[in-house]
Design a protein around this motif. Structure first.
Motif, mmCIF file in Angstrom:
data_model
loop_
_atom_site.group_PDB
_atom_site.id
_atom_site.type_symbol
_atom_site.label_atom_id
_atom_site.label_comp_id
_atom_site.label_asym_id
_atom_site.label_seq_id
_atom_site.Cartn_x
_atom_site.Cartn_y
_atom_site.Cartn_z
ATOM 1 N N SER A 109 0.807 -1.225 0.000
ATOM 2 C CA SER A 109 0.000 0.000 0.000
ATOM 3 C C SER A 109 0.836 1.269 0.000
ATOM 4 C CB SER A 109 -0.954 0.011 1.194
ATOM 5 O OG SER A 109 -0.221 -0.047 2.409
ATOM 6 N N CYS A 110 2.052 1.227 0.552
ATOM 7 C CA CYS A 110 2.841 2.461 0.628
ATOM 8 C C CYS A 110 3.332 2.897 -0.751
ATOM 9 C CB CYS A 110 4.007 2.316 1.606
ATOM 10 S SG CYS A 110 5.370 1.320 1.022
ATOM 11 N N PHE A 111 3.372 1.979 -1.728
ATOM 12 C CA PHE A 111 3.824 2.340 -3.072
ATOM 13 C C PHE A 111 2.787 3.168 -3.826
ATOM 14 C CE2 PHE A 111 6.760 -1.034 -2.095
ATOM 15 C CZ PHE A 111 7.931 -0.644 -2.742
ATOM 16 N N GLU A 112 1.545 3.110 -3.380
ATOM 17 C CA GLU A 112 0.493 3.877 -4.045
ATOM 18 C C GLU A 112 0.726 5.378 -3.946
ATOM 19 O OE1 GLU A 112 -3.042 2.663 -2.107
ATOM 20 O OE2 GLU A 112 -2.909 0.553 -2.743
ATOM 21 N N SER B 215 1.189 -1.206 -8.129
ATOM 22 C CA SER B 215 0.751 -0.143 -7.231
ATOM 23 C C SER B 215 1.500 1.165 -7.436
ATOM 24 C CB SER B 215 0.920 -0.593 -5.771
ATOM 25 O OG SER B 215 0.130 -1.736 -5.506
ATOM 26 N N VAL B 216 2.599 1.131 -8.197
ATOM 27 C CA VAL B 216 3.372 2.347 -8.453
ATOM 28 C C VAL B 216 2.668 3.138 -9.549
ATOM 29 C CG1 VAL B 216 5.609 3.292 -9.115
ATOM 30 C CG2 VAL B 216 5.498 1.167 -7.793
ATOM 31 N N PRO B 217 2.223 4.363 -9.274
ATOM 32 C CA PRO B 217 1.384 5.089 -10.242
ATOM 33 C C PRO B 217 2.061 5.391 -11.574
ATOM 34 C CG PRO B 217 1.258 6.092 -8.061
ATOM 35 C CD PRO B 217 2.369 5.093 -8.011
ATOM 36 N N ASN B 218 3.383 5.623 -11.567
ATOM 37 C CA ASN B 218 4.043 6.084 -12.785
ATOM 38 C C ASN B 218 5.310 5.279 -13.067
ATOM 39 O OD1 ASN B 218 4.196 7.830 -15.033
ATOM 40 N ND2 ASN B 218 5.644 9.166 -13.968
ATOM 41 N N PRO C 201 -3.561 -9.620 -0.847
ATOM 42 C CA PRO C 201 -4.900 -9.224 -1.300
ATOM 43 C C PRO C 201 -4.962 -8.956 -2.798
ATOM 44 C CG PRO C 201 -3.818 -7.414 -0.137
ATOM 45 C CD PRO C 201 -2.946 -8.610 0.045
ATOM 46 N N ASP C 202 -6.140 -9.098 -3.361
ATOM 47 C CA ASP C 202 -6.353 -8.778 -4.770
ATOM 48 C C ASP C 202 -5.989 -7.318 -5.020
ATOM 49 O OD1 ASP C 202 -7.254 -11.319 -4.991
ATOM 50 O OD2 ASP C 202 -9.345 -10.814 -5.378
ATOM 51 N N HIS C 203 -5.502 -7.062 -6.223
ATOM 52 C CA HIS C 203 -5.099 -5.705 -6.578
ATOM 53 C C HIS C 203 -6.235 -4.996 -7.326
ATOM 54 C CE1 HIS C 203 -2.867 -2.461 -8.625
ATOM 55 N NE2 HIS C 203 -2.066 -2.542 -7.592
ATOM 56 N N PRO C 204 -6.406 -3.685 -7.114
ATOM 57 C CA PRO C 204 -7.503 -2.975 -7.798
ATOM 58 C C PRO C 204 -7.457 -3.084 -9.313
ATOM 59 C CG PRO C 204 -6.599 -1.618 -6.035
ATOM 60 C CD PRO C 204 -5.708 -2.825 -6.149
ATOM 61 N N ARG D 79 0.326 -5.719 -18.410
ATOM 62 C CA ARG D 79 -0.909 -4.928 -18.366
ATOM 63 C C ARG D 79 -0.679 -3.528 -17.794
ATOM 64 N NH1 ARG D 79 -5.342 -8.447 -15.363
ATOM 65 N NH2 ARG D 79 -6.491 -6.484 -15.722
ATOM 66 N N LEU D 80 0.544 -3.247 -17.322
ATOM 67 C CA LEU D 80 0.849 -1.946 -16.717
ATOM 68 C C LEU D 80 1.158 -0.949 -17.825
ATOM 69 C CD1 LEU D 80 3.083 -3.146 -13.742
ATOM 70 C CD2 LEU D 80 0.587 -3.028 -13.905
ATOM 71 N N HIS D 81 0.259 -0.045 -18.094
ATOM 72 C CA HIS D 81 0.357 0.788 -19.293
ATOM 73 C C HIS D 81 1.503 1.786 -19.242
ATOM 74 C CE1 HIS D 81 -1.932 3.489 -16.625
ATOM 75 N NE2 HIS D 81 -1.488 4.464 -17.378
ATOM 76 N N THR D 82 2.043 2.114 -18.061
ATOM 77 C CA THR D 82 3.141 3.087 -17.978
ATOM 78 C C THR D 82 4.506 2.453 -18.223
ATOM 79 O OG1 THR D 82 3.412 2.763 -15.589
ATOM 80 C CG2 THR D 82 1.854 4.473 -16.300
#
Length: 434
Positions: free
Chosen positions: A117-120, A152-155, A191-194, A207-210
């Motif tokens: 969660s902290c990577f978000e 979980s890393v946004p970019n 846990p499952d990822h969003p 599947r990670l578009h960035t």
């Protein structure tokens, strides 16, 4: 004079100094000390669990906002440590580092999934490396954990993984059968990822578009879903290593499958195994339609160089670089000469865009140097290849690097990146070398 400069100018001066000069300048006065903090903490390397704990105990959390590049190792030098407590130490640093751009995480096995969660919140993090430095059979690093972290890393732009272990949930067919690939069990509590849901297997990274650069080494790549998962990223650089537990043919098939899935956007590729599928040699159907830079690792079988290069002729390769050990220089040069001879024989259309060939040589360890005759033979082989390249109007360069053991000793001798600044005022530790 110095004290009258605006803060922005003093910061600009400090940014151009090396670590030793930063340390000396910081002793001028309290304001200068404060100006030196962003440079002193820009790059932080903590080499073991003890250093991590010391950093958390002694460095004010507010200083973590200056960190741009962070290298962490959770190894405890043989002592038994609680997974949850180690994870909490890492989280405490990451949670206080909002400006983090690159993270190198060396972990002895898996951390607790609470770290995900902290990577978000690390919105500036673009380069992430996760490596398992522990024994894989005893301390495996779960693919479910690393995939959940990466997702979980946004970019996230660049992802490097080393010695990641397959999860029993996603690879039940490997259980109890040769070659007995180490598997992770008990990671079903992640846990499952969003974004990915329960599909936390390695192919889901596509599947990670960035994502633009993907490096995976010493990891089992046999999941057939590499060929079927939706590819949402546009990978430009791909570096895939072999799995130690599998044979050459298996590793080659796995890498070709992944190349086929992601190749249409790839500009740069690193090979460790031979490519035998002739489809890559046909420009009209090859998935590697944009491949300009090809790197061949020192573990690549030298006797497969010519065939593999021929099987990649469908790509517009402009640059070829080979890494090899000093003992293999003569054979590597001979293989490249054979390839260039074939290029001449086949004429226009066969590697017509090739412009340069580089060879990077890893020197032998000081305890086993080449004898004079071997050294002379290597130099002759290098000279022959360079002369052939000149005749064919190809640029070429030979370079030599230290063996890994010597490079490690040199790195240790230069110390860590964090600079120890003298303490001021209340005497609290403001920065440290760990």
């Amino acid at each position: 004079m110095w004290s009258t400069l605006p803060t922005e100018m003093r910061l600009a001066v400090v940014e151009n100094l090396d670590s030793g000069d930063v340390k000396n300048l910081s002793q001028v006065d309290r304001d200068t000390y404060t100006a030196c903090l962003p440079s002193a903490f820009k790059n932080v390397k903590l080499g073991n669990l003890r250093a991590l704990q010391s950093f958390v105990d002694n460095v004010p959390r507010s200083y973590c906002r200056y960190i741009h590049l962070l290298s962490l190792c959770t190894e405890s030098n043989g002592r038994n440590t609680d997974q949850r407590s180690v994870t909490e130490i890492v989280i405490s640093i990451l949670a206080a580092s909002p400006c983090l751009e690159e993270l190198v995480l060396n972990t002895g096995g898996s951390l607790h999934h609470s770290i995900i969660s902290c990577f978000e919140h690390l919105s500036r993090l673009e380069r992430l490396s996760i490596h398992n430095s522990g024994p894989e059979e005893l301390k495996p690093l779960s693919e479910r954990l690393v995939v959940a972290i990466a997702a979980s890393v946004p970019n996230l732009k660049r992802l490097s993984l080393d010695r990641v272990s397959r999860s029993l949930i996603h690879a039940p067919e490997l259980r109890g059968v040769p070659p007995y690939v180490p598997l992770v069990s008990g990671d079903d509590n992640i846990p499952d990822h969003p974004l990915l849901g329960a599909d936390l297997y390695l192919p889901s990274l596509l599947r990670l578009h960035t994502l633009r650069q993907l490096i995976i080494r010493d990891t089992h790549l046999g999941d057939p879903r590499w060929a079927t998962v939706p590819v949402n990223c546009k990978l430009q650089v791909v570096d895939l290593g072999s799995c130690f537990h599998e044979n050459e043919n298996f590793n080659s098939a796995c890498i070709q499958r992944i190349m086929g899935a992601v190749g249409r956007t790839v500009d740069e590729f690193s090979l460790t195994t031979a490519v035998s599928d002739a489809v890559f040699a046909k420009p009209s159907v090859t998935p590697l339609q944009r491949l300009r830079k090809l790197h061949i690792s020192p573990f690549f079988p030298v006797d497969s160089v010519v065939d593999t290069m021929s099987n990649l002729a469908g790509s517009p390769i402009e640059s070829l670089s080979m890494q090899c050990y000093e003992d293999d220089v003569v054979d590597v040069c001979a293989a490249l000469e054979d390839f260039l001879t074939i290029r001449v024989e086949r004429g226009a259309g066969f590697y017509e865009k090739l412009a340069r060939i580089d060879v990077a040589i890893t020197a032998n360890d000081a305890s086993s140097p080449l004898d004079p005759d071997e050294d002379a033979e290597c130099k002759k082989a290098e000279q022959r290849l360079q002369e052939l390249c000149r005749d064919l109007c190809l640029a070429s360069r030979f370079s030599k690097t230290l063996p890994s053991s010597a490079a490690s000793r040199l790195a240790r001798s230069t110390g860590f990146v964090v600079t120890r600044l003298p303490t001021l005022g209340d005497g609290r530790v403001r920065s440290m070398t760990l």
